[in-house]
Each structure stands twice: as structure tokens, then as C-alpha cells.
Scaffold this motif. Structure first.
Motif, mmCIF file in Angstrom:
data_model
loop_
_atom_site.group_PDB
_atom_site.id
_atom_site.type_symbol
_atom_site.label_atom_id
_atom_site.label_comp_id
_atom_site.label_asym_id
_atom_site.label_seq_id
_atom_site.Cartn_x
_atom_site.Cartn_y
_atom_site.Cartn_z
ATOM 1 N N LEU A 188 -2.328 -1.963 -18.088
ATOM 2 C CA LEU A 188 -1.266 -1.584 -17.447
ATOM 3 C C LEU A 188 -1.106 -1.401 -16.300
ATOM 4 O O LEU A 188 -1.582 -0.532 -15.630
ATOM 5 C CB LEU A 188 -0.942 -0.708 -18.203
ATOM 6 C CG LEU A 188 -1.140 -0.642 -20.090
ATOM 7 C CD1 LEU A 188 -1.123 0.770 -20.960
ATOM 8 C CD2 LEU A 188 -0.410 -1.483 -21.092
ATOM 9 N N PRO A 189 -0.906 -2.720 -15.157
ATOM 10 C CA PRO A 189 -0.668 -2.088 -14.208
ATOM 11 C C PRO A 189 -0.222 -1.249 -13.607
ATOM 12 O O PRO A 189 -0.243 -0.714 -12.247
ATOM 13 C CB PRO A 189 -0.472 -3.737 -13.352
ATOM 14 C CG PRO A 189 0.544 -4.068 -14.624
ATOM 15 C CD PRO A 189 0.053 -3.806 -16.201
ATOM 16 N N GLU A 190 0.656 -0.316 -13.712
ATOM 17 C CA GLU A 190 1.502 0.692 -13.414
ATOM 18 C C GLU A 190 0.580 1.749 -13.735
ATOM 19 O O GLU A 190 0.823 3.091 -12.903
ATOM 20 C CB GLU A 190 2.764 1.044 -14.202
ATOM 21 C CG GLU A 190 2.231 1.575 -15.725
ATOM 22 C CD GLU A 190 2.467 0.331 -16.686
ATOM 23 O OE1 GLU A 190 2.976 0.580 -18.215
ATOM 24 O OE2 GLU A 190 1.904 -0.943 -16.574
ATOM 25 N N LEU A 191 -0.955 1.692 -14.448
ATOM 26 C CA LEU A 191 -1.326 2.624 -14.486
ATOM 27 C C LEU A 191 -2.491 2.785 -13.469
ATOM 28 O O LEU A 191 -3.311 2.107 -13.545
ATOM 29 C CB LEU A 191 -1.925 3.080 -16.067
ATOM 30 C CG LEU A 191 -1.225 3.293 -17.153
ATOM 31 C CD1 LEU A 191 -1.388 3.307 -18.216
ATOM 32 C CD2 LEU A 191 -0.089 4.811 -16.723
ATOM 33 N N HIS A 192 -2.804 3.983 -12.593
ATOM 34 C CA HIS A 192 -3.349 3.870 -11.401
ATOM 35 C C HIS A 192 -4.688 5.196 -11.351
ATOM 36 O O HIS A 192 -4.216 5.871 -11.663
ATOM 37 C CB HIS A 192 -2.447 3.923 -10.151
ATOM 38 C CG HIS A 192 -2.021 2.725 -9.623
ATOM 39 N ND1 HIS A 192 -0.914 2.398 -8.409
ATOM 40 C CD2 HIS A 192 -0.668 2.001 -10.691
ATOM 41 C CE1 HIS A 192 -0.132 1.392 -8.220
ATOM 42 N NE2 HIS A 192 -0.375 1.089 -9.813
ATOM 43 N N VAL A 193 -5.369 4.431 -11.758
ATOM 44 C CA VAL A 193 -6.255 5.248 -11.976
ATOM 45 C C VAL A 193 -7.449 5.515 -11.090
ATOM 46 O O VAL A 193 -8.097 4.183 -10.037
ATOM 47 C CB VAL A 193 -7.210 5.296 -13.246
ATOM 48 C CG1 VAL A 193 -8.301 6.237 -13.205
ATOM 49 C CG2 VAL A 193 -7.009 4.751 -14.702
ATOM 50 N N LYS A 194 -7.431 6.745 -9.997
ATOM 51 C CA LYS A 194 -8.435 6.393 -8.627
ATOM 52 C C LYS A 194 -10.248 7.387 -9.648
ATOM 53 O O LYS A 194 -9.732 7.995 -9.686
ATOM 54 C CB LYS A 194 -7.746 8.438 -8.004
ATOM 55 C CG LYS A 194 -6.645 8.004 -7.527
ATOM 56 C CD LYS A 194 -6.507 9.505 -7.179
ATOM 57 C CE LYS A 194 -4.085 9.252 -6.248
ATOM 58 N NZ LYS A 194 -4.192 10.224 -5.774
ATOM 59 N N LEU A 195 -10.639 5.847 -8.612
ATOM 60 C CA LEU A 195 -12.089 6.051 -8.657
ATOM 61 C C LEU A 195 -12.940 6.772 -7.341
ATOM 62 O O LEU A 195 -12.915 6.052 -6.624
ATOM 63 C CB LEU A 195 -12.911 4.456 -9.101
ATOM 64 C CG LEU A 195 -14.675 4.059 -9.049
ATOM 65 C CD1 LEU A 195 -14.938 4.986 -10.288
ATOM 66 C CD2 LEU A 195 -14.712 2.754 -9.109
ATOM 67 N N ILE A 196 -13.478 7.927 -7.763
ATOM 68 C CA ILE A 196 -13.785 9.249 -6.570
ATOM 69 C C ILE A 196 -15.281 8.102 -6.356
ATOM 70 O O ILE A 196 -15.596 8.969 -4.914
ATOM 71 C CB ILE A 196 -13.859 10.346 -7.490
ATOM 72 C CG1 ILE A 196 -12.852 10.624 -8.152
ATOM 73 C CG2 ILE A 196 -14.927 11.103 -5.949
ATOM 74 C CD1 ILE A 196 -12.971 12.069 -8.960
ATOM 75 N N LYS A 197 -16.319 7.658 -6.787
ATOM 76 C CA LYS A 197 -16.962 7.290 -6.051
ATOM 77 C C LYS A 197 -17.326 4.989 -6.188
ATOM 78 O O LYS A 197 -16.747 4.895 -7.301
ATOM 79 C CB LYS A 197 -18.511 7.672 -6.541
ATOM 80 C CG LYS A 197 -18.312 7.498 -7.514
ATOM 81 C CD LYS A 197 -20.214 8.478 -7.296
ATOM 82 C CE LYS A 197 -20.447 8.299 -9.358
ATOM 83 N NZ LYS A 197 -22.033 8.989 -9.421
ATOM 84 N N VAL A 198 -17.899 4.641 -5.428
ATOM 85 C CA VAL A 198 -18.638 2.713 -6.178
ATOM 86 C C VAL A 198 -19.585 3.041 -6.309
ATOM 87 O O VAL A 198 -20.165 3.717 -6.376
ATOM 88 C CB VAL A 198 -18.718 2.391 -4.152
ATOM 89 C CG1 VAL A 198 -18.627 1.120 -4.843
ATOM 90 C CG2 VAL A 198 -17.679 3.137 -3.286
ATOM 91 N N LYS A 199 -18.965 2.175 -7.718
ATOM 92 C CA LYS A 199 -19.667 2.325 -8.793
ATOM 93 C C LYS A 199 -20.879 1.101 -8.037
ATOM 94 O O LYS A 199 -21.448 0.450 -7.655
ATOM 95 C CB LYS A 199 -19.158 1.049 -9.801
ATOM 96 C CG LYS A 199 -17.646 2.109 -10.722
ATOM 97 C CD LYS A 199 -18.248 2.752 -11.634
ATOM 98 C CE LYS A 199 -18.057 4.031 -11.129
ATOM 99 N NZ LYS A 199 -19.061 5.088 -12.094
ATOM 100 N N GLY A 200 -22.155 1.380 -9.101
ATOM 101 C CA GLY A 200 -23.261 0.416 -8.789
ATOM 102 C C GLY A 200 -24.127 1.115 -7.100
ATOM 103 O O GLY A 200 -24.889 0.473 -6.597
#
Length: 284
Positions: A188-200
Motif C-alpha cells: 500500500l504505497p500511501e502508507l509511509h513507514v519511517k525506518l530509523i536506522k539502515v538495515k544490515g
């Protein structure tokens, strides 16, 4: 519809409050959250306690620290949290990371998507990271794939695919298996989730070893693994990188490392990859 949300957390004292606050502020309130404290040595446990003491929807599970390897660690923690619950009491099972910030309408929008579309098996939004003061699309995957930090499964779909696999590549294996069973994966592109740190960022495994092992544990046959390796090498503009990936893949194969998928599932994954290859590169 009721949500069961499992959140693995290891040394997330700086990020976890943002995640749990964003869940408490959801417009949809019918959920249970299990935060799995995976051997944290910082104040993660104390932070979790603030929520469990004040909100009955929050629970916690404490684990000894497991080896920090991509895929297996987080799924192991997730499964430990899942085992404490009766999944039949829930309609949607979520695996969320401990460093995301959800918009207030996230659960409500996901719930409506599942409710109105019985063929939906996996639903999620898009991840955004902070860059130069602005939140921009992460771009680590295509916009039709639900990323690992924000998986939400219809319970029936989750059961049919056999849950999550404790292996590198689990968050692509699930997508392929559910589609093979007739379910749909929906972003669902309208749902913007903030990722606080970079994965990996905290993995100790080298990039070439990561990709070689990833392609092996995904169950790719030699031809498809070599094609995927060439693609990653092209991105890096490095021919030696291709041979390093292949070396890691072949080492796994030579040692006959255990796969967490069946022969039938492995065939489904290879068939899917081959169809994608023909569609994209061979125009078939």
C-alpha cells in the motif's frame, strides 16, 4: 479483525520507544504486542517494562542473546514470541522491527485491505529513511514487495506457508510461497513507514559472503544463482565481486548446508525466479 504483533528487539533503547509510541497512537486499537527482548545489554528491557506495566495489550519475552546473523536471529526471536500466543485468537499476524515509526492509520488501513480483499495474504507499506533532513523512499527493493521490517500476514496464509523460515532470505521465501499457494502480496504505497536506522549495518558478514549464502539458502539452482550473482556484480561494477559471491555459494553447496525449505518449495522458488528472468530479460 485482531492483530498479533511480534517485535524482536536487541539493544534498541534509542529506537524502540518511537516504534511502541507509534503503535499506541494507532487509530485501530484491537491488537496485542509481544516485544521479544533478545539478550539486550542496554536499557531495552526497562523501556519495554514501561509499556507492559501501563498497557495490558503489551507483553514481553526475554531471551538469551543469539548469534547475530542475517535472517536466522530475527526469525528465531519472532518464533519465541509467537509460541507464547494462541494464534487462533487473531486474524492478522505481524512481524515488525523495533526501529520503525508507523503512521497513525497504519493498522486501520492494513485491516481494511485484508477485510475487503479475501485473496490478500501479505500486506505492508513502504519504508522511508532520513536523508539530509528529509524522509525519502528506501529503495532497497521493488515497490511490490513487503519488506521484512513491516510484514502483516492473514493468519490463514501464514499457516499455509508454514510460518517464517529461520534462514537468510526468509523475507523473500514467504512472498514466493504464498503466491504459489494463490495468495497475493500487496504493498500500500500511501502508507509511509519511517525506518530509523539502515538495515544490515550491524551484520559482520561480508557482502560477497552475504549474497552467496543468500542465494544458496533461497534455494536457487546453480544457473539462477550465477545469474543473480552477475546482477549484483554489475551493480557494483566489479568482476571480482561476481567470483567472490560464487565462491561463497559453492562453499555452501559443497558443505551441503541445511535448507529450511522443502524440495517442493525449492522448485516453486526456482520456477518463480525463472519466470521473472524470462519476463524481464528474455521478453518471453
Amino acid at each position: 479483525m485482531r492483530f498479533l504483533i511480534i517485535i524482536p528487539a536487541h539493544n534498541e533503547e534509542e529506537n524502540l520507544p518511537f516504534t511502541l509510541d507509534s503503535l499506541q497512537q494507532q487509530s485501530f486499537k484491537d491488537f496485542k504486542i509481544v516485544v521479544v527482548n533478545d539478550g539486550s545489554t542496554d536499557q531495552t528491557q526497562e523501556i519495554i517494562r514501561k509499556y507492559t506495566d501501563s498497557d495490558p495489550r503489551f507483553e514481553t519475552v526475554d531471551l538469551q542473546k543469539s548469534a547475530h546473523q542475517p535472517g536466522s536471529k530475527v526469525v528465531n526471536a519472532f518464533k519465541n514470541g509467537l509460541r507464547t500466543q494462541n494464534t487462533n485468537e487473531f486474524d492478522i499476524i505481524c512481524k515488525f522491527d523495533a526501529d520503525i515509526i508507523l503512521p497513525e492509520n497504519y493498522l486501520e488501513t492494513v485491516r481494511n485491505a485484508f477485510k475487503n480483499n479475501p485473496e490478500y495474504g501479505l500486506v505492508g507499506g513502504l519504508l522511508y529513511v532520513e536523508k539530509e533532513g528529509s524522509w525519502v523512499y528506501e529503495g532497497n527493493s521493488n515497490k511490490h514487495h513487503v519488506r521484512g521490517p513491516l510484514k502483516a500476514y492473514r493468519r490463514e496464509c501464514f499457516v499455509q506457508i508454514g510460518g517464517l523460515r529461520e534462514t537468510l532470505g526468509w523475507d523473500n521465501i514467504d512472498s514466493i510461497l504464498l503466491e504459489n499457494l494463490g495468495w497475493k502480496e500487496i504493498v500500500l504505497p500511501e502508507l509511509h513507514v519511517k525506518l530509523i536506522k539502515v538495515k544490515g549495518a550491524d551484520y559482520t558478514i561480508r557482502p560477497a559472503d552475504y549474497y552467496g549464502r543468500y542465494f544458496y539458502f533461497l534455494g536457487l539452482n546453480r544457473f539462477l544463482a550465477y545469474v543473480a550473482s552477475a546482477k549484483e556484480a554489475a551493480k557494483s561494477k566489479s568482476i571480482p565481486f561476481f567470483f567472490k559471491i560464487i565462491k561463497a555459494y559453492e562453499a555452501c553447496k559443497a558443505n551441503q548446508l541445511e535448507l529450511k525449505i522443502s524440495k517442493e518449495e525449492q522448485k516453486a522458488i526456482n520456477d518463480k525466479r525463472w519466470k521473472m528472468l524470462k519476463k524481464k530479460w528474455l521478453k518471453m
